[in-house]
Write an enzyme that holds these catalytic residues in place. Structure first.
Site, mmCIF file in Angstrom:
data_model
loop_
_atom_site.group_PDB
_atom_site.id
_atom_site.type_symbol
_atom_site.label_atom_id
_atom_site.label_comp_id
_atom_site.label_asym_id
_atom_site.label_seq_id
_atom_site.Cartn_x
_atom_site.Cartn_y
_atom_site.Cartn_z
ATOM 1 C CB CYS A 184 43.500 38.269 38.655
ATOM 2 S SG CYS A 184 42.613 36.758 39.127
ATOM 3 C CB THR A 185 40.609 39.426 34.605
ATOM 4 O OG1 THR A 185 41.746 40.204 34.247
ATOM 5 C CG2 THR A 185 39.428 39.812 33.727
#
Length: 309
Positions: A184-185
């Site tokens: 994810c980020t």
């Protein structure tokens, strides 16, 4: 943190999260809000029983003062953060919010402090996701994955993180390979996503430590398996290798990132519509957005920030 980040840029941006039991989290909100405001720091910080999550930006000294304050709290003594730069202040205001969860998946009793996947450093990520025995899963939402993903990754095309558990339950084929690699980020969604996967019976579950941001910071572009840009939740909209600011803009009607090419579309009108949302908005909606955009333009002429931007 790396020397490749351009320190000549005006503002320091710090992304952080930390899962830890914080029974007194409510009492931290006001002093933290006041400290940020006093030091010219803006952004959003979420506080909950399970920890802290957020991104802040501002003058270097101000951001470091806030980080030092957080680490002076016993619960956050080992807090880690990731740094990048912004040419302009990337946030409009400072918000310290009290929440039930610091990242909302909507599944009870998921505790990354008890069960979590195996962390994989950015330098080792390419080897893992290139293994034919690995399924690579992007845990972000559709508007984020639209502008960049790891090569060969499965995109669940979720609208919100709450949809992720059902997506997993409805995809029995995820059991076809022994290894699951998730990203994810900045890493926080994978904390809960990998914990959930473990509880669903998946054995070898891995996640990218520090998320895409750490990978783009540390892995040379010529060795990279990342394709596109990484969406970020501030006025920069996206970042690329070396954490330099990307070229995407944000449609303020639907909050989707848009490319320079999409801005040339006849369906694009600043603050009113873009190719992503044109067909889902009524003329009444667009009239309201035009009125807001007019107020924004007036504020710009006065050298002010409009609250709606």
């Amino acid at each position: 943190m790396t020397d490749s980040i351009n320190s000549s840029s005006s503002f320091l941006v710090a992304a952080l999260y930390h899962f830890v039991s914080v029974p007194r989290f409510e009492s931290l909100r006001e002093p933290l809000q006041a400290l940020c405001e006093a030091n010219g720091v803006k952004g959003t910080l979420l506080l909950a029983h399970e920890g802290i999550n957020g991104t802040i930006g501002g003058p270097d000294e101000g951001v470091r003062t806030v980080l030092a304050y957080l680490r002076a709290q016993p619960e956050f003594a080992t807090l880690e953060h990731k740094e990048s730069r912004a040419s302009k202040m990337p946030f409009l205001r400072m918000k310290v919010k009290l929440k039930k969860e610091i990242v909302t998946m909507g599944v009870e009793n998921i505790d990354p402090n008890k069960v979590v996947g195996t962390y994989v450093a950015a330098k080792d990520w390419n080897e893992l996701i290139s293994d034919p025995d690995t399924i690579v899963i992007d845990t972000r939402n559709d508007y984020e994955t639209a502008i960049g993903v790891f090569r060969g990754a499965v995109d669940p095309q979720t609208k919100t993180f709450r949809e992720f558990p059902d997506w997993v339950r409805n995809n029995p084929g995820l059991h076809n390979k022994p290894k699951i690699a998730m990203y994810c980020t900045g890493g926080i969604r994978c904390e809960k996503a990998t914990a959930f996967m473990k509880e669903q019976g998946f054995d070898e579950v891995y996640h990218l430590k520090g998320g895409i941001l750490k990978y783009l910071e540390e892995v040379p572009q010529e060795e990279s398996l990342w394709e596109g840009a990484c969406f970020v939740f501030d006025e920069r909209v996206s970042v690329e290798h070396g954490l330099k600011e990307g070229e995407h803009k944000l449609c303020h009607a639907c909050r989707n990132p848009i490319t320079a090419e999409e801005i040339t579309s006849p369906r694009y009108e600043e603050g009113v519509s873009c190719s992503h949302c044109y067909g889902t908005r009524s003329e009444e909606d667009r009239l309201r957005y035009r009125q807001r955009q007019h107020q924004i333009a007036l504020a710009r002429k006065r050298g002010q920030k409009h609250i709606g931007t």
